[in-house]
Design an enzyme around this catalytic site. Structure first.
Site, mmCIF file in Angstrom:
data_model
loop_
_atom_site.group_PDB
_atom_site.id
_atom_site.type_symbol
_atom_site.label_atom_id
_atom_site.label_comp_id
_atom_site.label_asym_id
_atom_site.label_seq_id
_atom_site.Cartn_x
_atom_site.Cartn_y
_atom_site.Cartn_z
ATOM 1 C CG ASP A 1 -1.968 0.996 1.278
ATOM 2 O OD1 ASP A 1 -2.811 0.960 0.378
ATOM 3 O OD2 ASP A 1 -2.002 1.835 2.202
ATOM 4 C CD GLU B 1 15.980 -14.303 4.135
ATOM 5 O OE1 GLU B 1 15.424 -14.946 5.051
ATOM 6 O OE2 GLU B 1 16.450 -13.165 4.290
HETATM 7 C C1 GLC Z 1 -4.240 3.013 -0.720
HETATM 8 C C2 GLC Z 1 -5.462 2.131 -0.658
HETATM 9 C C3 GLC Z 1 -6.620 2.965 -0.233
HETATM 10 C C4 GLC Z 1 -6.331 3.528 1.126
HETATM 11 C C5 GLC Z 1 -5.010 4.295 1.146
HETATM 12 C C6 GLC Z 1 -4.553 4.547 2.531
HETATM 13 O O1 GLC Z 1 -4.330 3.989 -1.696
HETATM 14 O O2 GLC Z 1 -5.655 1.484 -1.880
HETATM 15 O O3 GLC Z 1 -7.820 2.248 -0.230
HETATM 16 O O4 GLC Z 1 -7.355 4.394 1.515
HETATM 17 O O5 GLC Z 1 -3.987 3.567 0.523
HETATM 18 O O6 GLC Z 1 -4.106 3.380 3.150
#
Ligand code: GLC
Length: 554
Positions: free
Chosen positions: A212, A255
Site C-alpha cells: 500500500d 529467502e
Molecule cells: C491506498 C489504498 C486505499 C487507502 C489508502 C490509505 O491507496 O488502496 O484504499 O485508503 O492507501 O491506506
C-alpha cells in the site's frame, strides 16, 4: 509453449483477482464480508481461470479506512474471522491452484496500534514518538501545523494532540485520515517491525504482498513545504530512499521458496519513474495506473500500451494492466461517459451527478477488458468486473462510509460506489451476498440480473466472456508474447499481433469508433466482446466498441 516460457516465473503473466474482503462474500450474515465467506466461494475463481487472488486488508483495525488502518499486523479482525480462518483460506486457495497475495500497509498504522497509543502517552522527544512523525507546530503557541501538506482525503495532513498534562501538544503527520498516522521510516525500529510482519505472513504461506502507498514511505528530509508548481517529486512522494527498502524486502521474499512476489501500489508518473520500482532487485510488479487512467480512444490506448511495454521492458519487468480497483470508479461505469472530456469522476459519483450511459459503459468495458487480457505481462481484475458490475452511482449520502466523503463535507463522494457487496444469487435476499439480507452498503437493483447464477453457462454473458478470454489467454500463452501494432496509427481502430516464442501469431482488433469495420476475410474468430454481424452474413463486421481476437487463416 516453449521451454523458456514454461520455466519463467508465474507472476510474469499472472492474472490476479482482487478481493475486497468486506464486500465479496459474507459467511456469518452480519452484512460484512469475511474470510470464511471468501473460502466458501473460491471455486468461482478457479472456474473463472485466474492465477492468484490479492486480498485487501483483513487485519485487526477500527475500520476508519476500511482496514487500511491497521492496529495489529499479525492478527485478523474479528469482523473478518480469525487467524485459523486465514490459514484455511490460504490452504483452500492453494488446493484450487490459486496463489494468495495479501496487502501490507507499511506507510501508516491505525491510531489504535499499540505503538501510537504509547506515543500519545509519552512526552515529546521520547523514543515512543520517534516511530511516527510528531513535530512541534509553528506560530507563537505551536498552533499552526508544521508544514503545508494536505491529506489525500481532504484537510490538513497534520493533527494536533493533547499532551498528558492537558496542554495543546505536538502534531502528527497523516497523509490519509487522521486515524492513520504515518510511520517515520528513518527509525530502524519501523523497518525491523515491518520486515518481521512480512516474515509472519510468509511463514503462514502467502505468495506475496501488495504494498500500500509504496511511493510514500520516506518523506523528504526536514519535511519541507510542498511547492505549488515544483518540478521535483513532492516531498511526501517518490523519494529516493524508498528504493532501499524494496531492495531489502526483495531479499526477504527471496529467502522463501516458491517465487513469492512484491507488487507496489505507487501512484507515480511518468512511467519512467514508475519503472524504477521494478528494477531487477526491487519489486516484482507495480500497478500501472497510467493505463487505468487512459481514455478509451485509440491514440491514447496505443500510446500508453506502447510506453508501458517500453518502460517496463527497459528494466526487465513485466508490464501490468488494470482497469478497476477499490479506489476508483468501476470501468463499466467510467467508460459510460464521454471519453473526450474530463468527466471529473475522480471524486466518485452521487445521485445528483450526471449519470453514465450504463449500456455503453458495459459494452466498452467488455471491449477494454478484451484488449487488456490480450496484452503481454500481468493483469489485475477487481471483484465483480467479471459480472459486468457497474459502480453504484446513486448511493444515498447517509449510506456513505468512506472517510473522503466526510473529510470533504461531501464535496468528494468517495469510493463507496465501487465497494458495494457483490451479488451471488439473483433471487436471494441481499442477492446471496450472505446467508441473510444484510449488506453493509445498499446494492443497486440491477445487481440482481448480474449475479453469477444468471450468467453462468449463458452464451454472451459477461461472465462467460471473461471465462473465454482467460482460458484462451492461458492456452495461447498471450501474457508471454511480443506485441506489434498493425493499425497504422488509426484514430478509431486498435490493431496488434501477438507473437509467441514458438512463432504462433494471434491478432487483436478493437474498434473504438462508432462505425462498423469489415473483418478481414478468412480469419478465424477466437473470441469477440460482442457478437459480430449475424452468422452467415458477409462480409463480417466488427461493430463499434467491440474487440476481436483472431487467428489468420493459414
Ligand atoms: C491506498 C489504498 C486505499 C487507502 C489508502 C490509505 O491507496 O488502496 O484504499 O485508503 O492507501 O491506506
Amino acid at each position: 509453449m516453449s521451454e523458456a516460457a514454461q520455466t519463467a516465473p508465474w507472476w510474469q503473466d499472472a492474472v490476479i483477482y482482487q478481493i475486497y474482503p468486506r464486500s465479496w462474500a459474507d459467511g456469518d450474515g452480519d452484512g460484512i464480508g469475511d474470510l470464511p465467506g471468501i473460502t466458501a466461494h473460491l471455486e468461482h475463481l478457479a472456474d473463472l481461470g485466474v492465477d492468484a487472488i490479492w486480498l485487501s486488508p483483513f487485519y485487526t483495525s477500527p475500520q476508519h479506512d476500511a482496514g487500511y488502518d491497521v492496529a495489529d499486523y499479525r492478527d485478523v479482525d474479528p469482523l473478518f474471522g480469525t487467524l485459523a480462518d486465514a490459514d484455511a483460506l490460504i490452504a483452500r486457495a492453494h488446493q484450487l491452484g490459486l496463489r494468495v497475495i495479501v496487502d501490507l500497509v507499511p506507510n501508516h498504522s491505525s491510531v489504535e496500534h499499540p505503538w501510537f497509543q504509547a506515543a500519545l502517552a509519552s512526552p515529546p522527544g521520547s523514543p515512543e514518538r520517534t516511530r511516527y512523525l510528531f513535530r512541534d507546530g509553528q506560530g507563537d503557541r505551536g498552533e499552526v501545523p508544521p508544514n503545508n501538506w494536505q491529506s489525500l482525503f481532504g484537510g490538513p495532513a497534520w493533527t494536533q494532540v493533547v499532551e498528558a498534562d492537558g496542554s495543546p501538544g505536538q502534531w502528527y503527520l497523516h497523509l490519509f485520515d487522521r486515524s492513520q498516522p504515518d510511520f517515520d521510516w528513518t527509525n530502524p525500529a519501523v523497518a525491523a517491525e515491518l520486515e518481521s510482519v512480512l516474515r509472519f505472513w510468509l511463514d503462514r504461506g502467502v505468495d506475496g504482498f501488495r504494498i500500500d502507498v509504496a511511493h510514500g514511505l520516506v518523506k523528504a528530509v526536514g519535511l519541507p513545504d510542498e511547492e505549488p508548481s515544483g518540478t521535483a517529486p513532492p516531498p511526501m512522494w517518490d523519494q529516493e530512499p524508498v528504493h532501499e527498502i524494496y531492495r531489502r524486502w526483495r531479499g526477504v521474499v527471496g529467502e522463501y521458496p516458491g517465487d513469492r512476489i512484491l507488487c507496489g501500489e505507487a501512484w507515480v508518473s511518468p512511467l519512467e519513474r514508475l519503472a524504477r520500482y521494478v528494477r531487477p532487485d526491487e519489486l516484482h510488479q507495480t500497478f500501472n495506473f497510467d493505463y487505468l487512467a487512459t481514455p478509451w480512444t485509440a491514440p491514447a490506448q496505443r500510446a500508453t500500451i506502447t510506453r508501458s511495454l517500453e518502460q517496463m521492458g527497459a528494466v526487465g519487468a513485466p508490464a501490468t494492466w488494470v482497469l478497476s480497483n477499490h479506489d476508483v470508479v468501476r470501468h463499466a461505469t467510467r467508460l459510460g461517459y464521454d471519453q473526450h472530456a474530463d468527466s471529473g469522476l475522480a471524486g466518485g459519483i452521487g445521485p445528483g451527478d450526471p449519470q453514465p450511459d450504463v449500456e455503453l459503459g458495459l459494452r466498452r468495458a467488455r471491449a477494454a477488458t478484451a484488449v487488456m487480457l490480450a496484452l503481454p505481462g500481468s493483469a489485475y481484475l477487481y471483484q465483480g468486473e467479471e459480472l459486468g458490475l457497474p459502480e453504484a452511482t446513486e448511493l444515498p449520502d447517509e449510506a456513505r462510509q468512506d472517510p473522503t466523503f466526510h473529510r470533504t463535507d461531501g464535496a468528494l463522494r468517495g469510493r463507496d460506489g465501487c465497494r458495494v457487496p457483490v451479488p451471488w444469487r439473483s433471487d436471494a435476499p441481499g442477492f446471496g451476498f450472505g446467508p441473510g439480507p444484510a449488506t453493509w452498503l445498499p446494492q443497486p437493483i440491477r445487481y440482481g440480473d448480474l449475479a453469477p447464477d444468471r450468467q453462468r453457462g449463458v452464451p454472451g454473458s459477461t461472465l462467460e466472456l471473461y471465462r473465454d478470454l482467460l482460458r484462451l489467454r492461458r492456452e495461447l500463452g498471450l501474457g508471454r508474447t511480443r506485441l506489434a501494432w498493425t493499425d497504422d496509427g488509426s484514430a478509431t481502430l486498435l490493431g496488434f499481433t501477438l507473437t509467441a516464442a514458438d512463432g504462433t501469431v494471434i491478432g487483436v482488433l478493437a474498434n473504438l469508433g462508432d462505425r462498423p469495420v469489415v473483418v478481414p476475410e478468412g480469419v478465424e474468430v477466437l473470441v469477440a466482446s460482442q457478437p459480430l454481424t449475424s452468422p452467415g452474413e458477409l462480409p463480417r463486421e466488427l461493430p463499434g466498441d467491440v474487440t476481436l481476437w483472431y487467428r489468420s487463416a493459414r
